[in-house]
Scaffold this active site. Structure first.
Site, mmCIF file in Angstrom:
data_model
loop_
_atom_site.group_PDB
_atom_site.id
_atom_site.type_symbol
_atom_site.label_atom_id
_atom_site.label_comp_id
_atom_site.label_asym_id
_atom_site.label_seq_id
_atom_site.Cartn_x
_atom_site.Cartn_y
_atom_site.Cartn_z
ATOM 1 N N HIS A 168 67.171 61.404 16.641
ATOM 2 C CA HIS A 168 66.992 60.638 15.409
ATOM 3 C C HIS A 168 66.528 61.574 14.299
ATOM 4 C CE1 HIS A 168 66.543 56.382 17.357
ATOM 5 N NE2 HIS A 168 67.559 57.076 17.850
ATOM 6 N N GLU B 262 64.015 61.424 12.303
ATOM 7 C CA GLU B 262 62.575 61.704 12.321
ATOM 8 C C GLU B 262 62.222 62.754 13.366
ATOM 9 O OE1 GLU B 262 64.218 58.755 12.500
ATOM 10 O OE2 GLU B 262 62.791 57.108 12.319
#
Length: 476
Positions: free
Chosen positions: A65, A67
């Site tokens: 992801h 993040e």
């Protein structure tokens, strides 16, 4: 301590917007790479420490992801897995995995754009950041450039759905003599979460696209082949299908050509009952249906009776719901003695009122049906031009009766398996008497289960109860 290593100052709304735009640039780059457009930026003391974008598809990595990518780069650059004093900006509310990583990293702040109603772990589904029992508390702020972040995601998924529709259209081109209900008409179908499947290469289809559901294990101990009648489609089985699946069975529920998501020939003459039977026989062969209980409602039960002799070795039972034996000469005349009066009225209205909404008709027969469910029955038929099959099947008794002579010997003597007949009794006794006449012509005079208070659309009013009884009945 260098400027890069100095903790952030008090949050500045204008700076938050500026950093979120940088995260949006990362999200756009992810979209260009074919990934879900989410971008992230880690900032400390007014400087960018790291950026990240979604890359699970390219990396074959469920943890890739935006993040996580930004956190990994930031930790490497700062030489510490603790990111004290850092703020992470991300265009979409973080999931539980990413939220946990942020808390472990000891981030000072997390700022996100659009909320995620399905997996958001910063308030939408759960809020890990509000858990006071954790030994670190990270400040949280959402909604920064939420509209822009959300629009990017919505546009991405809209484009993906359009591409899927175009691929499906290329795989199953529409014939000039048929109509195809736009996929957007099926966007809101309460209680019908199953993925559509399509075939167009069965010989009898001649290129028409047939829609069907196929749920449950291929090697299930039992398969339920569910055939709808008039003026319904596979949506009819939504209450029964979960019961069959919970029993570990397989369920196949086609939309007859002219109904549901299947293609709809414009000419009424195309909808010959014998042709529909051939299509279903070829479908059963293609899907290699075994240990199959034929489930039919209305004229779907007539098709089931006619279909069975064409499927030697595949049939394990018959569940006939609201069925009767059609007679030649039914047509537009008064309902035959074998057809319940209410059913005759229903069918005559389908034939003579081209603008009649099927959902309204079904709601009359099944009082209490929520408006959204009634509307789902209208979805396949945007206008009267799509209803050639509805009109044809409404006067199809003569053609359907022609299917039965070849199958009567099978059901009288060739068939030794279990059958269960189900009928509503509203109006009093009409449907029950029709089904009893059918039962008298089947081997072993199978039991008839009357459902007091139900009209001629039992699957709508008592579908779950019928499915539960059927599972037990055919199990023994």
């Amino acid at each position: 301590m260098s400027e890069l290593q100095t903790p952030d100052a008090v949050p500045d709304p204008e700076q938050d917007v500026a950093w979120m735009r940088l995260a949006l640039a990362e999200a756009h780059a992810a979209a260009e790479a074919g990934e879900v457009p989410v971008g992230a930026v880690v900032v400390r003391s007014g400087q960018v420490v790291a950026t990240g974008r979604n890359a699970p598809i390219a990396g074959h990595d469920p943890t890739a992801h935006a993040e996580i990518a930004a956190l990994r780069t930031a930790a490497e650059r700062l030489g510490n897995y603790r990111l004290d004093g850092c703020t992470l900006y991300v265009t979409l509310e973080p999931c539980a995995m990413c939220s946990g990583a942020m808390l472990h990293a000891r981030l000072a702040r997390v700022v996100f754009g659009a909320a995620d109603a399905k997996t958001g772990a910063a308030g939408s589904v759960v809020n890990l950041f509000a858990e006071e029992r954790l030994n670190h508390q990270t400040q949280l702020q959402g909604g920064v450039l939420a509209d822009e972040c959300g629009a990017l995601l919505s546009g991405f998924f809209q484009q993906r759905r359009q591409q899927q529709r175009e691929r499906a259209q290329a795989a199953h081109p529409l014939r000039d003599d048929a109509l195809r209900t736009p996929e957007r008409a099926f966007g809101e179908l309460p209680g019908y979460p199953w993925a559509p499947r399509y075939l167009s290469d069965l010989p009898a289809l001649a290129g028409l696209r047939l829609h069907y559901l196929d749920e449950g294990p291929q090697d299930a101990p039992r398969t339920w082949l569910c055939l709808h009648g008039l003026p319904t489609w596979s949506y009819l089985w939504r209450q029964m299908l979960p019961v069959f699946l919970a029993a570990g069975d397989r369920v196949v529920a086609p939309d007859l050509i002219g109904f549901g998501r299947s293609d709809k020939p414009k000419k009424e003459a195309a909808h010959d009952p014998a042709w529909h039977r051939q299509v279903l026989a070829e479908l059963a062969g293609r899907l290699d249906l075994r240990r199959t209980v034929l489930v039919g409602h209305d004229l779907g039960a007539t098709l089931a009776l006619a279909l069975a002799p064409a499927l030697p070795g595949r049939i394990a039972g018959l569940l006939a719901i609201d069925a009767w034996l059609p007679e030649a000469g039914g047509g537009n005349e008064a309902p035959s003695a074998r057809r319940p009066q209410a059913r005759g009225d229903w069918r005559r209205r389908c034939a003579t009122q081209p603008r009649l909404a099927p959902g309204a008709l079904l709601a009359e027969q099944a009082p209490g049906m929520p408006p959204a469910e009634a509307a789902a029955y209208d979805a396949p038929f945007p206008d009267a031009g799509y209803r050639a099959a509805v009109r044809t099947w409404a006067v199809a008794d003569a053609g359907a009766a022609g299917l039965l002579p070849g199958s009567e010997d099978f059901w009288r003597s060739g068939w030794q398996g279990p059958s269960l007949l189900v009928a509503g009794t509203r109006p009093p006794a009409a449907g029950l008497q029709a089904l009893q006449r059918l039962g008298a012509r089947l081997h072993g005079a199978p039991p008839v289960w009357p459902l007091p208070g139900c009209g001629p659309c039992v699957p709508e009013e008592q579908g779950r109860a019928v499915a539960e009884r059927a599972v037990e009945y055919f199990r023994t």
